[in-house]
Design a protein around this motif. Structure first.
Motif, PDB file in Angstrom:
ATOM      1  N   UNK A 181      58.409   6.993  51.342  1.00  0.00           N
ATOM      2  CA  UNK A 181      59.076   5.717  51.309  1.00  0.00           C
ATOM      3  C   UNK A 181      60.180   5.521  52.326  1.00  0.00           C
ATOM      4  N   UNK A 182      60.536   6.579  53.067  1.00  0.00           N
ATOM      5  CA  UNK A 182      61.622   6.372  54.016  1.00  0.00           C
ATOM      6  C   UNK A 182      61.167   6.455  55.460  1.00  0.00           C
ATOM      7  N   UNK A 183      59.913   6.750  55.662  1.00  0.00           N
ATOM      8  CA  UNK A 183      59.423   6.826  57.028  1.00  0.00           C
ATOM      9  C   UNK A 183      58.144   6.008  57.155  1.00  0.00           C
ATOM     10  N   UNK A 184      58.107   5.183  58.178  1.00  0.00           N
ATOM     11  CA  UNK A 184      56.893   4.409  58.432  1.00  0.00           C
ATOM     12  C   UNK A 184      55.909   5.178  59.294  1.00  0.00           C
ATOM     13  N   UNK A 185      56.303   6.360  59.750  1.00  0.00           N
ATOM     14  CA  UNK A 185      55.409   7.156  60.582  1.00  0.00           C
ATOM     15  C   UNK A 185      54.289   7.705  59.707  1.00  0.00           C
ATOM     16  N   UNK A 186      53.077   7.351  60.038  1.00  0.00           N
ATOM     17  CA  UNK A 186      51.952   7.945  59.347  1.00  0.00           C
ATOM     18  C   UNK A 186      51.509   9.134  60.179  1.00  0.00           C
ATOM     19  N   UNK A 187      51.595  10.282  59.574  1.00  0.00           N
ATOM     20  CA  UNK A 187      51.274  11.509  60.278  1.00  0.00           C
ATOM     21  C   UNK A 187      49.795  11.769  60.116  1.00  0.00           C
ATOM     22  N   UNK A 188      49.123  11.917  61.234  1.00  0.00           N
ATOM     23  CA  UNK A 188      47.689  12.143  61.220  1.00  0.00           C
ATOM     24  C   UNK A 188      47.390  13.500  61.832  1.00  0.00           C
ATOM     25  N   UNK A 189      46.394  14.148  61.261  1.00  0.00           N
ATOM     26  CA  UNK A 189      45.954  15.423  61.803  1.00  0.00           C
ATOM     27  C   UNK A 189      45.100  15.163  63.033  1.00  0.00           C
ATOM     28  N   UNK A 190      45.300  15.971  64.033  1.00  0.00           N
ATOM     29  CA  UNK A 190      44.474  15.854  65.230  1.00  0.00           C
ATOM     30  C   UNK A 190      43.379  16.919  65.186  1.00  0.00           C
ATOM     31  N   UNK A 191      42.415  16.772  66.037  1.00  0.00           N
ATOM     32  CA  UNK A 191      41.326  17.738  66.105  1.00  0.00           C
ATOM     33  C   UNK A 191      41.859  19.077  66.609  1.00  0.00           C
ATOM     34  N   UNK A 192      41.405  20.139  65.992  1.00  0.00           N
ATOM     35  CA  UNK A 192      41.861  21.483  66.366  1.00  0.00           C
ATOM     36  C   UNK A 192      40.864  22.208  67.266  1.00  0.00           C
ATOM     37  N   UNK A 193      39.773  21.559  67.624  1.00  0.00           N
ATOM     38  CA  UNK A 193      38.743  22.224  68.427  1.00  0.00           C
ATOM     39  C   UNK A 193      39.275  22.670  69.792  1.00  0.00           C
ATOM     40  N   UNK A 194      40.304  22.003  70.300  1.00  0.00           N
ATOM     41  CA  UNK A 194      40.865  22.398  71.599  1.00  0.00           C
ATOM     42  C   UNK A 194      41.482  23.798  71.556  1.00  0.00           C
ATOM     43  N   UNK A 195      41.754  24.320  70.361  1.00  0.00           N
ATOM     44  CA  UNK A 195      42.357  25.647  70.224  1.00  0.00           C
ATOM     45  C   UNK A 195      41.316  26.754  70.091  1.00  0.00           C
ATOM     46  N   UNK A 196      40.073  26.379  69.875  1.00  0.00           N
ATOM     47  CA  UNK A 196      39.023  27.353  69.566  1.00  0.00           C
ATOM     48  C   UNK A 196      38.900  28.445  70.630  1.00  0.00           C
ATOM     49  N   UNK A 197      38.797  28.070  71.911  1.00  0.00           N
ATOM     50  CA  UNK A 197      38.613  29.081  72.961  1.00  0.00           C
ATOM     51  C   UNK A 197      39.806  30.019  73.091  1.00  0.00           C
ATOM     52  N   UNK A 198      40.982  29.499  72.932  1.00  0.00           N
ATOM     53  CA  UNK A 198      42.173  30.359  73.007  1.00  0.00           C
ATOM     54  C   UNK A 198      42.186  31.335  71.838  1.00  0.00           C
ATOM     55  N   UNK A 216      50.477  21.324  64.527  1.00  0.00           N
ATOM     56  CA  UNK A 216      49.376  22.174  64.986  1.00  0.00           C
ATOM     57  C   UNK A 216      49.933  23.132  66.033  1.00  0.00           C
ATOM     58  N   UNK A 217      50.516  24.212  65.587  1.00  0.00           N
ATOM     59  CA  UNK A 217      51.088  25.206  66.492  1.00  0.00           C
ATOM     60  C   UNK A 217      50.157  26.402  66.583  1.00  0.00           C
ATOM     61  N   UNK A 218      49.908  26.865  67.791  1.00  0.00           N
ATOM     62  CA  UNK A 218      48.950  27.944  68.023  1.00  0.00           C
ATOM     63  C   UNK A 218      49.283  29.199  67.208  1.00  0.00           C
ATOM     64  N   UNK A 219      50.553  29.450  66.998  1.00  0.00           N
ATOM     65  CA  UNK A 219      50.947  30.644  66.257  1.00  0.00           C
ATOM     66  C   UNK A 219      50.545  30.575  64.782  1.00  0.00           C
ATOM     67  N   UNK A 220      50.172  29.401  64.298  1.00  0.00           N
ATOM     68  CA  UNK A 220      49.800  29.218  62.905  1.00  0.00           C
ATOM     69  C   UNK A 220      48.306  28.926  62.728  1.00  0.00           C
ATOM     70  N   UNK A 221      47.541  28.993  63.809  1.00  0.00           N
ATOM     71  CA  UNK A 221      46.124  28.652  63.753  1.00  0.00           C
ATOM     72  C   UNK A 221      45.249  29.890  63.892  1.00  0.00           C
ATOM     73  N   UNK A 222      44.165  29.914  63.123  1.00  0.00           N
ATOM     74  CA  UNK A 222      43.219  31.032  63.155  1.00  0.00           C
ATOM     75  C   UNK A 222      41.802  30.496  63.022  1.00  0.00           C
ATOM     76  N   UNK A 223      40.837  31.351  63.326  1.00  0.00           N
ATOM     77  CA  UNK A 223      39.423  31.012  63.134  1.00  0.00           C
ATOM     78  C   UNK A 223      38.972  31.501  61.760  1.00  0.00           C
ATOM     79  N   UNK A 224      38.191  30.673  61.103  1.00  0.00           N
ATOM     80  CA  UNK A 224      37.615  31.049  59.818  1.00  0.00           C
ATOM     81  C   UNK A 224      36.311  30.271  59.651  1.00  0.00           C
ATOM     82  N   UNK A 225      35.614  30.536  58.575  1.00  0.00           N
ATOM     83  CA  UNK A 225      34.387  29.779  58.310  1.00  0.00           C
ATOM     84  C   UNK A 225      34.756  28.412  57.750  1.00  0.00           C
ATOM     85  N   UNK A 226      33.832  27.482  57.883  1.00  0.00           N
ATOM     86  CA  UNK A 226      34.073  26.135  57.362  1.00  0.00           C
ATOM     87  C   UNK A 226      34.301  26.167  55.851  1.00  0.00           C
TER      88      UNK A 226
END
Length: 168
Positions: free
Chosen positions: A47-64, A101-111
């Motif tokens: 109720x105090x922020x009009x910013x709607x935070x949306x998740x972005x695609x994480x596929x750009x991190x896959x190769x790294x 979406x910070x690289x230090x918090x992202x990992x690969x796993x199964x769907x």
């Protein structure tokens, strides 16, 4: 010092009370962000922020992330080899807590692991594995953006800080 208001001034303030309370709450949340390890407090307070935070695609991190296992798709949580069509990028510390979406918090796993994990708080063992993975990954990557992000996270102990903040 005592300040007195006229009846008209009080009625004018009352007319704007909702907006004023929202503004005060938003400014308070912004101030808290400076002293608290929880990220994006102002955006999370309903109720105090009009910013709607949306998740972005994480596929750009896959190769790294593949680089951390010599380009083998290994499930971070199970250690099993993943099929090409079953690779998912996951937030160890849930996105709903981080809103980032910070690289230090992202990992690969199964769907299936990714969808079943949802917003579950990871175990201390998973957190330790993430810190070890980050130490390996920072030595392997050349992309300065991600390398700088990882170095900053390691130097400031983000994994432990955000994990502890999430558990509180």
């Amino acid at each position: 010092m005592f300040i007195s208001f006229t009846k008209q001034q009080v009625l004018s303030l009352k007319e704007y009370s909702f907006v004023l309370s929202q503004l005060i709450n938003f400014k308070w949340a912004q101030l808290l962000e400076k002293f608290n390890h929880s990220p994006r407090i102002a955006s999370k307070v309903k109720g105090i922020s009009d910013n709607t935070i949306k998740r972005s695609s994480l596929t750009k991190y896959k190769n790294i992330l593949l680089k951390s296992n010599n380009y083998q798709a290994i499930d971070f949580y199970t250690g099993k080899v993943l099929q090409e069509n079953d690779i998912s990028v996951d937030h160890v510390i849930p996105w709903s807590f981080m809103y980032s979406d910070d690289i230090w918090n992202l990992v690969l796993t199964s769907k299936s692991n990714n969808s079943s994990k949802s917003n579950i708080i990871p175990s201390q063992d998973v957190i330790e594995s993430l810190k070890e993975r980050n130490a390996r990954l920072v030595k392997l990557i050349n992309d300065s953006k991600y390398k700088d992000e990882l170095l900053l996270a390691i130097e400031n102990d983000y994994v432990d800080k955000f994990y502890l903040a999430m558990k509180i």
